[in-house]
Enzyme design. Structure first.
Site, mmCIF file in Angstrom:
data_model
loop_
_atom_site.group_PDB
_atom_site.id
_atom_site.type_symbol
_atom_site.label_atom_id
_atom_site.label_comp_id
_atom_site.label_asym_id
_atom_site.label_seq_id
_atom_site.Cartn_x
_atom_site.Cartn_y
_atom_site.Cartn_z
ATOM 1 N N LYS A 59 0.839 -1.214 0.000
ATOM 2 C CA LYS A 59 0.000 0.000 0.000
ATOM 3 C C LYS A 59 0.873 1.262 0.000
ATOM 4 O O LYS A 59 0.683 2.168 -0.791
ATOM 5 C CB LYS A 59 -0.948 0.012 1.214
ATOM 6 C CG LYS A 59 -1.912 -1.166 1.268
ATOM 7 C CD LYS A 59 -2.875 -1.077 2.427
ATOM 8 C CE LYS A 59 -2.243 -1.194 3.808
ATOM 9 N NZ LYS A 59 -1.629 -2.503 4.108
ATOM 10 N N ARG A 89 -10.707 0.262 7.171
ATOM 11 C CA ARG A 89 -10.354 -1.113 7.545
ATOM 12 C C ARG A 89 -11.523 -1.859 8.146
ATOM 13 O O ARG A 89 -11.369 -3.043 8.487
ATOM 14 C CB ARG A 89 -9.224 -1.087 8.590
ATOM 15 C CG ARG A 89 -7.842 -0.907 7.997
ATOM 16 C CD ARG A 89 -6.906 -0.581 9.134
ATOM 17 N NE ARG A 89 -5.744 -1.415 9.126
ATOM 18 C CZ ARG A 89 -4.548 -1.028 8.643
ATOM 19 N NH1 ARG A 89 -4.384 0.149 8.108
ATOM 20 N NH2 ARG A 89 -3.527 -1.829 8.711
ATOM 21 N N ARG A 139 11.713 -5.819 6.165
ATOM 22 C CA ARG A 139 11.576 -4.418 6.553
ATOM 23 C C ARG A 139 11.970 -4.221 8.020
ATOM 24 O O ARG A 139 12.500 -3.175 8.398
ATOM 25 C CB ARG A 139 10.139 -3.935 6.311
ATOM 26 C CG ARG A 139 10.011 -2.428 6.486
ATOM 27 C CD ARG A 139 8.633 -1.913 6.138
ATOM 28 N NE ARG A 139 7.640 -2.443 7.056
ATOM 29 C CZ ARG A 139 6.336 -2.293 6.892
ATOM 30 N NH1 ARG A 139 5.867 -1.645 5.843
ATOM 31 N NH2 ARG A 139 5.490 -2.795 7.771
ATOM 32 N N ARG A 186 10.532 -1.142 12.243
ATOM 33 C CA ARG A 186 9.190 -0.736 12.674
ATOM 34 C C ARG A 186 8.738 -1.642 13.816
ATOM 35 O O ARG A 186 8.865 -2.871 13.718
ATOM 36 C CB ARG A 186 8.223 -0.833 11.481
ATOM 37 C CG ARG A 186 7.182 0.265 11.519
ATOM 38 C CD ARG A 186 6.362 0.259 10.257
ATOM 39 N NE ARG A 186 5.111 -0.457 10.456
ATOM 40 C CZ ARG A 186 4.127 -0.493 9.569
ATOM 41 N NH1 ARG A 186 4.269 0.124 8.410
ATOM 42 N NH2 ARG A 186 3.011 -1.145 9.828
ATOM 43 N N ARG A 236 -1.543 -9.147 13.011
ATOM 44 C CA ARG A 236 -2.019 -8.200 11.977
ATOM 45 C C ARG A 236 -2.682 -8.963 10.829
ATOM 46 O O ARG A 236 -3.703 -8.523 10.304
ATOM 47 C CB ARG A 236 -0.850 -7.338 11.471
ATOM 48 C CG ARG A 236 -0.412 -6.292 12.492
ATOM 49 C CD ARG A 236 1.017 -5.836 12.270
ATOM 50 N NE ARG A 236 1.224 -5.144 11.018
ATOM 51 C CZ ARG A 236 2.432 -4.999 10.447
ATOM 52 N NH1 ARG A 236 3.516 -5.506 11.028
ATOM 53 N NH2 ARG A 236 2.551 -4.343 9.327
HETATM 54 P P1 AP5 Z 1 4.636 -1.606 2.134
HETATM 55 O O1 AP5 Z 1 4.475 -0.794 0.901
HETATM 56 O O2 AP5 Z 1 5.182 -0.963 3.339
HETATM 57 O O3 AP5 Z 1 3.279 -2.371 2.459
HETATM 58 P P2 AP5 Z 1 2.002 -1.863 3.242
HETATM 59 O O4 AP5 Z 1 0.835 -2.543 2.611
HETATM 60 O O5 AP5 Z 1 2.000 -0.381 3.324
HETATM 61 O O6 AP5 Z 1 2.319 -2.554 4.633
HETATM 62 P P3 AP5 Z 1 2.122 -2.008 6.107
HETATM 63 O O7 AP5 Z 1 2.922 -2.892 6.989
HETATM 64 O O8 AP5 Z 1 2.353 -0.536 6.190
HETATM 65 O O9 AP5 Z 1 0.586 -2.311 6.275
HETATM 66 P P4 AP5 Z 1 -0.260 -2.344 7.559
HETATM 67 O O10 AP5 Z 1 -1.639 -2.292 7.023
HETATM 68 O O11 AP5 Z 1 0.070 -3.477 8.450
HETATM 69 O O12 AP5 Z 1 0.244 -1.053 8.363
HETATM 70 P P5 AP5 Z 1 -0.347 0.397 8.617
HETATM 71 O O13 AP5 Z 1 0.787 1.311 8.801
HETATM 72 O O14 AP5 Z 1 -1.394 0.738 7.637
HETATM 73 O O15 AP5 Z 1 5.529 -2.856 1.720
HETATM 74 C C1 AP5 Z 1 6.030 -3.729 2.708
HETATM 75 C C2 AP5 Z 1 7.503 -4.002 2.457
HETATM 76 O O16 AP5 Z 1 7.622 -4.804 1.298
HETATM 77 C C3 AP5 Z 1 8.333 -2.739 2.209
HETATM 78 O O17 AP5 Z 1 9.541 -2.856 2.913
HETATM 79 C C4 AP5 Z 1 8.552 -2.783 0.690
HETATM 80 O O18 AP5 Z 1 9.741 -2.139 0.322
HETATM 81 C C5 AP5 Z 1 8.628 -4.288 0.450
HETATM 82 N N1 AP5 Z 1 8.421 -4.766 -0.917
HETATM 83 C C6 AP5 Z 1 9.230 -5.639 -1.523
HETATM 84 N N2 AP5 Z 1 8.817 -5.919 -2.742
HETATM 85 C C7 AP5 Z 1 7.699 -5.232 -2.938
HETATM 86 C C8 AP5 Z 1 6.814 -5.099 -4.031
HETATM 87 N N3 AP5 Z 1 6.990 -5.745 -5.163
HETATM 88 N N4 AP5 Z 1 5.746 -4.310 -3.900
HETATM 89 C C9 AP5 Z 1 5.548 -3.643 -2.755
HETATM 90 N N5 AP5 Z 1 6.372 -3.707 -1.698
HETATM 91 C C10 AP5 Z 1 7.447 -4.495 -1.779
HETATM 92 O O19 AP5 Z 1 -1.071 0.202 10.023
HETATM 93 C C11 AP5 Z 1 -0.321 -0.107 11.189
HETATM 94 C C12 AP5 Z 1 -1.220 -0.179 12.400
HETATM 95 O O20 AP5 Z 1 -1.845 1.092 12.614
HETATM 96 C C13 AP5 Z 1 -2.388 -1.161 12.314
HETATM 97 O O21 AP5 Z 1 -2.007 -2.475 12.681
HETATM 98 C C14 AP5 Z 1 -3.390 -0.533 13.297
HETATM 99 O O22 AP5 Z 1 -3.020 -0.823 14.618
HETATM 100 C C15 AP5 Z 1 -3.185 0.949 13.061
HETATM 101 N N6 AP5 Z 1 -4.087 1.480 12.027
HETATM 102 C C16 AP5 Z 1 -3.715 2.054 10.835
HETATM 103 N N7 AP5 Z 1 -4.801 2.409 10.123
HETATM 104 C C17 AP5 Z 1 -5.879 2.084 10.871
HETATM 105 C C18 AP5 Z 1 -7.295 2.179 10.665
HETATM 106 N N8 AP5 Z 1 -7.799 2.683 9.547
HETATM 107 N N9 AP5 Z 1 -8.096 1.728 11.654
HETATM 108 C C19 AP5 Z 1 -7.612 1.211 12.786
HETATM 109 N N10 AP5 Z 1 -6.290 1.063 13.035
HETATM 110 C C20 AP5 Z 1 -5.435 1.495 12.090
HETATM 111 MG MG MG Z 2 2.059 1.017 4.910
#
Ligand code: AP5
Ligand code: MG
Length: 190
Positions: A14, A89, A128, A134, A145
């Site tokens: 994402k 979400r 990562r 992180r 998660r």
């Molecule tokens: P990356 O692009 O970072 O993936 P991502 O989908 O953004 O993964 P996240 O870990 O950020 O998702 P998440 O939903 O768990 O976390 P969020 O911060 O939203 O890619 C991942 C890795 O893969 C990178 O290192 C990248 O370089 C690598 N990669 C390698 N090859 C790749 C390729 N081909 N394509 C893409 N990437 C590649 O949420 C965190 C926490 O916040 C949640 O658990 C919750 O507690 C809270 N939270 C956030 N939003 C809400 C909400 N709306 N409601 C309630 N709680 C929330």
């Molecule tokens: Mg992210």
């Protein structure tokens, strides 16, 4: 530009694809995860509340999240389109987003769903963890998660299907090819 909701499991890309889309189309970007990590870093009250949930891989309560989202959206320049990354979400968040945007004469635009197998997701997040450290990228929290994603967030894909805005992209091993397909979808829908 129309708004984009980027949707997928932890590690599905994402944030990575949002950065590329923002650079190409000059859109706004709201990552709710980044907003919360910023609050934690700054030691705010919200950050203190959020930390407990994030460290356990759980979702922050909907009411709190919806309020944060609306405030962040209102702080962005208008007319450029916004990518919503990590929001909604839950069904409650999706309904709230639809309402919030319609009250402002806007709509959800299109939803882009990233589908990646769990083995690849885990490998990306563990990598990562080494590169960025992180706090929620440890195996125990990653598994929680994934569980929260399957139980609370994945069912939302059908909600978007009913809204008629779901576009699904499945990981096939090449980032560039997937990105080209995503750009074609964005261009077609604008
Ligand atoms: P990356 O692009 O970072 O993936 P991502 O989908 O953004 O993964 P996240 O870990 O950020 O998702 P998440 O939903 O768990 O976390 P969020 O911060 O939203 O890619 C991942 C890795 O893969 C990178 O290192 C990248 O370089 C690598 N990669 C390698 N090859 C790749 C390729 N081909 N394509 C893409 N990437 C590649 O949420 C965190 C926490 O916040 C949640 O658990 C919750 O507690 C809270 N939270 C956030 N939003 C809400 C909400 N709306 N409601 C309630 N709680 C929330
Ligand atoms: Mg992210």
């Amino acid at each position: 530009m129309k708004n984009i909701i980027i949707f997928g499991a932890p590690g599905s890309g994402k944030g990575t694809y949002s950065d590329e889309i923002v650079a190409k189309y000059n859109m706004g970007h709201i990552s709710t995860g980044d907003v919360l990590r910023g609050e934690i870093k700054n030691g705010t009250e919200l950050g203190k509340i959020a930390k407990g949930y994030i460290d356990n891989g759980q979702l922050i309560p909907d009411e709190l999240m919806i309020d944060i989202l609306a405030k962040t959206y209102d702080s962005l320049p208008k007319g450029q389109g916004v990518i919503f990354d990590g929001f909604p979400r839950t069904i409650a968040q999706a309904e709230a987003l639809k309402k919030m945007l319609s009250e402002r004469g806007d709509d959800m635009g299109m939803m882009i769903e990233l589908v990646v197998d769990e083995e690849t997701l885990l490998a990306r997040l563990l990598n990562r963890a080494i590169e960025q450290g992180r706090a929620d990228d440890n195996e125990v929290t990653i598994k929680k998660r994934f569980e929260v994603y399957h139980n609370q967030t994945a069912p939302l894909a059908d909600w978007f299907e009913k809204e008629g805005i779901r576009n699904t992209f499945t990981w096939n091993g090449t980032k560039e090819a997937m990105l080209a397909d995503i750009y074609a979808c964005i261009d077609k829908n604008n």
